[in-house]
Design an enzyme around this catalytic site. Structure first.
Site, PDB file in Angstrom:
ATOM      1  CB  SER A 540      -0.794  -0.017   1.568  1.00  0.00           C
ATOM      2  OG  SER A 540      -0.940   1.835   1.257  1.00  0.00           O
ATOM      3  CE1 TYR A 553      -5.178  -2.119   3.995  1.00  0.00           C
ATOM      4  CE2 TYR A 553      -4.145  -0.611   3.818  1.00  0.00           C
ATOM      5  CZ  TYR A 553      -4.507  -1.476   3.289  1.00  0.00           C
ATOM      6  OH  TYR A 553      -4.274  -1.414   2.169  1.00  0.00           O
ATOM      7  CB  ALA A 556      -1.113  -5.059   8.814  1.00  0.00           C
TER       8      ALA A 556
END
Ligand code: ZN
Length: 656
Positions: A540, A553, A556
């Protein structure tokens, strides 16, 4: 063998010879014991006026590339009979010239190329002609004393033709053999080591004569007790070894191949026969199988790589022994194999190719066992098989196939594949020729990816045992594993660290981080046997540019990125590449619900539309954009790149 003729079905073709020809050709094609995958051919002779009103005698003969099971009127090439009959009188004719002359004698230039047996069909003085490679007839001829048995079964009703190369040489042979023959006294021909012909002036008699020839051969085999076949339960399949076999075959062929294991009772029983390595390697059932199966299979022992080397050396020696010096050696990889205890393997660049080979192998294993009962399986001489394998017409097709799709013959696994980026990745891989295992917790995955080349599996990636089982199912189905797109993810709701619920944190760690590690661990043993193996981790933009409220988020995904970096270091020695993608603002994914979208947009003080394009390039990034890049990273473009992180976010100042 039963006749499938139906007066009712045939009634609709009444008076139209070509329609009847289509009908009975399809009847032949429906019985795989007669013809398999494009084998055999049929014809009908008719008279028709040309555009000047002159009557023409024509042979409508099966065109190459058509299959008897599905043939239509357009699959028959109309060729002038007088031209074909005159060609039979020539002393010599190369197959290339024969093809040209046959095309020149066609009355419809848009029809397919006539069968290479067109001249033979033309000289048989009956309206309808059937040619098959009937298993039982060829099985009997492929034994010591087979010719005598054929004579004993059929007497003088059938002309026996010694084996010669199909095409002009065969037509010429039959032309000479039948100069003084009273055709009205014979109803068929048996071509030793090749197949059978039947003929008559009406469609039904011609077709049923073929069925009768086959039934009589079946009766003989039954009487001789050649009707029992080996049967056994397969041993437990060592999947790592299966992947090793597939890799060795791919290396021998110089491109990725799939390996399909038939571990059914018949194949396992055959593979268990004490003399399987001797009887399976005497040659094919009928010479035209060699184009698909090569002359002999590889017998897999304890060391697949060594077995493959031995196969390649034997193949090269076979080529050197029989080439006239002007031929191009084909690839040296086997098309099928015997895995003693487990069954029969078929190798193909596609599952379709492997499936065709598996069908032929199934028939071959039965024929070999029947012939053994009759006194011993004896295939044609190596030289005869070589002549068909290296037929001028086959050699001229070399290199004309066009470019293969990027992932042809490769096996990919994608997690989180029911929607968004994962689904787009699975679809893109399929479109580029890969076989794809698609995993998702959403049970819709099994119907979304349900086909020959894909395997949809419901799987909670946080369930280690289910994950490992899904990886094993993938290898079992396709023979190995080359590409992993580790994509499954969950976007937890915005929570500041001070207010973080343990459940939110733990869930993000389990799905967005730990499951990827478990997947990688389960896949590595197979990827080590993969063809240009590659892993793509979908991380991401939050890794290089985290935002407040997204710690569960971001942490991780940062861990996932670090996992990929370490994996790139650890796995480089085995050739496995591991790269990372950092997508951002991909809104057509399951995690971007309208609620999340609205909340993030509000967080930045933007409208949803502004938020969607809030990047430097002012573009919207779609899941298909990400899939295209992920697939490129799994492919040859990134063959020399590992440990890389590539953003796909429309440009972001904090990332740059
Ligand atoms: Zn044939």
């Amino acid at each position: 063998m039963e006749s499938l003729w139906s007066d009712q079905e045939a009634g609709s073709c009444k008076g139209d010879a070509l329609k009847l020809r289509v009908y009975t050709s399809r009847l032949l094609g429906r019985q795989p014991e007669l013809v398999l995958h494009g084998g055999g051919n049929t014809s009908v002779k008719t008279r028709a006026p040309d555009l000047f009103g002159d009557q023409q005698e024509l042979l409508y003969v099966k065109g190459s590339g058509w299959d008897l099971a599905t043939i239509e009127a357009a699959g028959f090439a109309p060729v002038r009979l007088d031209a074909l009959r005159r060609m039979a009188e020539l002393e010599t004719l190369s197959d290339g010239d024969m093809v040209h002359m046959q095309r020149a004698a066609m009355t419809d230039p848009t029809a397919p190329n006539p069968s290479v047996e067109a001249i033979l069909h033309a000289i048989i003085p009956f309206a309808f002609v059937e040619h098959t490679h009937a298993d039982v007839v060829v099985t009997i001829t492929n034994t010591d004393g087979g010719e005598d048995i054929i004579r004993a079964i059929y007497g003088e009703r059938v002309l026996i033709v010694p084996y010669v190369m199909p095409g002009f040489v065969l037509a010429k042979k039959v032309y000479e053999l039948t100069r003084n023959v009273d055709w009205s006294k014979i109803e068929g021909m048996v071509l030793l080591g090749h197949g059978a012909f039947s003929f008559a002036d009406d469609a039904k008699t011609s077709y049923e004569r073929m069925i009768r020839l086959v039934s009589e051969a079946e009766g003989y085999l039954k009487q001789g007790g050649a009707t029992s076949f080996a049967s056994a339960r397969s041993a437990t399949v060592d999947l790592i070894k299966l992947a090793r076999i597939r890799k060795a075959v791919s290396d021998a062929r110089g491109e990725a191949m799939l390996a399909s294991l038939d571990d059914g009772k018949a194949a396992a029983g055959f593979s268990n026969l004490a003399d399987v390595d001797a009887i399976a390697t005497r040659g094919p059932l009928t010479p035209d199988h060699v184009i698909r199966t090569k002359r002999i299979p590889v017998i897999v022992g304890d060391d697949p790589e060594e077995d493959m080397q031995a196969y390649v050396s034997t193949y090269r020696a076979y080529f050197e022994q029989h080439t006239d010096g002007n031929l191009t050696c084909l690839d040296t990889a086997p098309r099928w194999g015997i895995w003693p205890g487990c069954g029969a393997l078929s190798f193909g660049r596609s599952l379709k190719e492997a499936g065709i080979i598996a069908d032929i192998v199934g028939h071959t294993m039965r024929a070999i066992q029947q012939a053994e009962t009759l006194g011993g399986w004896q295939a044609l001489a190596e030289k005869d098989i070589f002549e068909v394998e290296y037929w001028e017409l086959e050699q001229s097709k070399l290199g004309k196939g066009g470019a293969a799709p990027e992932f042809q013959g490769k096996v990919a696994l994608v997690t989180g594949a029911a929607s968004g980026i994962g689904r787009a990745c699975a679809e893109t891989l399929l479109a580029q020729g890969a076989c794809v295992a698609a995993l998702d917790i959403n049970p819709d995955i099994t119907s979304l990816f349900d086909g020959d080349t894909c395997l949809g599996m419901t799987c909670d990636v946080t369930d280690d045992a289910r994950l490992a089982a899904a990886v094993e199912s993938t290898v079992r189905r396709f023979g190995g594993l080359d590409i992993v797109i580790s994509n499954a993810g969950v976007f937890t709701a915005s929570e500041r660290i001070a207010d973080m619920r343990a459940s939110s944190w733990d869930k993000s760690m389990a799905v967005n981080l730990s499951s990827h590690q478990r997947l990688l661990s389960a896949c590595i043993p197979y990827l080590e046997q993969g063809v240009d193996p590659a892993v793509v981790m979908i991380a991401s933009k939050n890794v290089p540019a985290p935002g407040p409220g997204a710690s569960a988020y971001s942490v991780a995904k940062a861990g996932l990125t670090q996992l990929a970096r370490v994996a790139a270091l650890e796995l480089a020695a085995t050739g496995i590449r591991v790269n990372v993608l950092h997508p951002n603002q991909v809104f057509d994914t399951a995690i971007w619900t309208q609620e999340v979208l609205a909340s993030r947009a509000a967080h930045y003080g933007l409208s949803v539309e502004e938020y969607k394009k809030s990047n430097l390039l002012k573009v919207e990034v779609t899941s298909h954009d990400v899939a295209a890049l992920a697939c490129a990273m799994a492919g040859s473009l990134f063959a020399k790149t590992t440990g890389a992180q590539v953003p796909i976010d429309g440009g972001n100042e904090r990332v740059i």
